[in-house]
Design a protein around this motif. Structure first.
Motif, short mmCIF file in Angstrom:
data_model
loop_
_atom_site.label_atom_id
_atom_site.label_comp_id
_atom_site.label_asym_id
_atom_site.label_seq_id
_atom_site.Cartn_x
_atom_site.Cartn_y
_atom_site.Cartn_z
N ASN A 83 0.82 -1.22 0.00
CA ASN A 83 0.00 0.00 0.00
C ASN A 83 0.85 1.27 0.00
O ASN A 83 0.41 2.32 0.45
N SER A 85 1.90 3.36 -2.35
CA SER A 85 1.42 4.50 -3.13
C SER A 85 0.33 5.27 -2.39
O SER A 85 0.40 6.50 -2.26
N GLU A 86 -0.65 4.56 -1.87
CA GLU A 86 -1.76 5.23 -1.20
C GLU A 86 -1.34 5.88 0.11
O GLU A 86 -1.73 7.00 0.40
N ILE A 89 2.48 8.26 -0.76
CA ILE A 89 2.45 9.27 -1.82
C ILE A 89 1.15 10.06 -1.77
O ILE A 89 1.15 11.28 -1.64
N THR A 166 7.37 -0.73 -6.86
CA THR A 166 6.84 0.22 -5.88
C THR A 166 7.31 1.63 -6.18
O THR A 166 6.57 2.60 -5.99
N SER A 169 5.52 4.65 -8.11
CA SER A 169 4.69 5.66 -7.46
C SER A 169 5.35 7.03 -7.46
O SER A 169 4.65 8.06 -7.42
N SER A 172 4.55 8.44 -11.03
CA SER A 172 3.15 8.59 -11.42
C SER A 172 2.31 8.78 -10.18
O SER A 172 2.42 8.00 -9.22
N ASP A 173 1.45 9.79 -10.17
CA ASP A 173 0.60 10.05 -9.01
C ASP A 173 -0.53 9.03 -8.90
O ASP A 173 -1.10 8.84 -7.82
N PRO A 175 -2.22 5.53 -8.49
CA PRO A 175 -1.86 4.20 -8.01
C PRO A 175 -1.97 3.19 -9.15
O PRO A 175 -2.86 3.26 -9.98
N THR A 176 -1.02 2.27 -9.20
CA THR A 176 -1.03 1.26 -10.26
C THR A 176 -1.45 -0.08 -9.70
O THR A 176 -1.31 -0.37 -8.51
N TYR A 258 10.92 13.03 -6.21
CA TYR A 258 9.77 13.30 -5.36
C TYR A 258 9.79 14.75 -4.90
O TYR A 258 10.79 15.25 -4.39
#
Length: 263
Positions: A83, A85-86, A89, A166, A169, A172-173, A175-176, A258
């Motif tokens: 988790n 990305s969530e 990020i 991972t 992220s 790219s903003d 989530p994949t 970032y």
């Protein structure tokens, strides 16, 4: 010493949390063991309909699966960052991580430790030991050292691949959904790669080397010289170093890109 003491403090906090919610801990352990049991049962069902699978017997495939569980469990315990990305990020927790003196990836890993996954590694060792006896394999003391070296290499391969994915992220903003897909692909490494066609076999060996987290190192102990897999087994630690190095490079480059969560 600083990083060791930091890990010890995180483990203390983890234990305190689980002592407060003990039922959650055992539910997590049980669910993980049930998942592994279902996978093993599937293999046993397959061999109720065929005596061999690509020239591999039931005991050999079960042995491969047992080895596969060992590095998989260690990886799951140390690299529980599904988790990322969530949480880090989208919600901006990466900003907090970057304000601290410890290496950022190390902090992220410690904050997401999942020790119950190690039970899967223990079960994998038990399966290997039982299969070892069924296959009548000769045991040498060097086998313990080779198992340790192969396991470290396999965990590094896991870590390198999933760290790379991972790190997407940072670029790219959005989530994949590639991590669940890649996790499913990694499960192909628990079966003999010669049952797949040539393109998939090449892909699982050299592009996304999940064969090195299962069948290739396991073939060393089985002595499967006719397949050529056991000849590749000693390169497992080297493959681990290369893949992890690539993963860390992509991660570090992503961290430099970032720019914070913004407003």
């Amino acid at each position: 010493m600083f990083y060791m003491s930091l890990a010890a403090e995180y483990m203390k906090n983890y234990v305190k949390t689980k002592l407060t919610y003990r039922a959650d801990f055992w539910v997590e352990v049980l669910s993980d063991l049930l998942f592994q049991a279902v996978n093993l049962i599937f293999i046993l069902i397959v061999f109720r309909h065929t005596p061999t699978l690509g020239g591999w017997t039931e005991a050999e495939v079960v042995f491969v699966y047992g080895y596969f569980m060992v590095p998989s469990g260690i990886f799951g315990a140390l690299f529980n960052i599904w988790n990322f990305s969530e949480r880090y990020i989208v919600k901006g927790e990466m900003d907090r991580v970057l304000t601290r003196p410890a290496y950022n990836l190390y902090q992220v890993l410690l904050e997401n430790l999942d020790p119950p996954s190690l039970f899967g590694s223990v079960i994998g060792l038990v399966i290997m030991i039982l299969s070892w006896g069924d296959l009548g394999l000769v045991f040498h003391l060097t086998d313990v050292l080779m198992l340790a070296a192969f396991t470290v290499g396999s965990v590094m391969i896991y870590a390198g691949i999933f760290t790379s994915l991972t790190a997407i992220s940072f670029y790219s903003d959005a989530p994949t959904g590639i991590l669940p897909l890649m996790y499913n692909i990694s499960n192909y490494g628990r079966y003999p790669v010669n049952i797949y066609n040539r393109i998939i076999r090449f892909f699982l060996t050299w592009m996304l080397p999940f064969a090195f987290v299962g069948v290739i190192p396991a073939s060393y102990f089985l002595g499967r010289n006719e397949t050529g897999l056991s000849n590749l087994a000693p390169y497992t630690p080297l493959m681990g170093v290369v893949v992890l190095g690539i993963g860390l490079f992509i991660w570090n480059h992503g961290v430099k890109r970032y720019r914070g969560a913004g407003s």
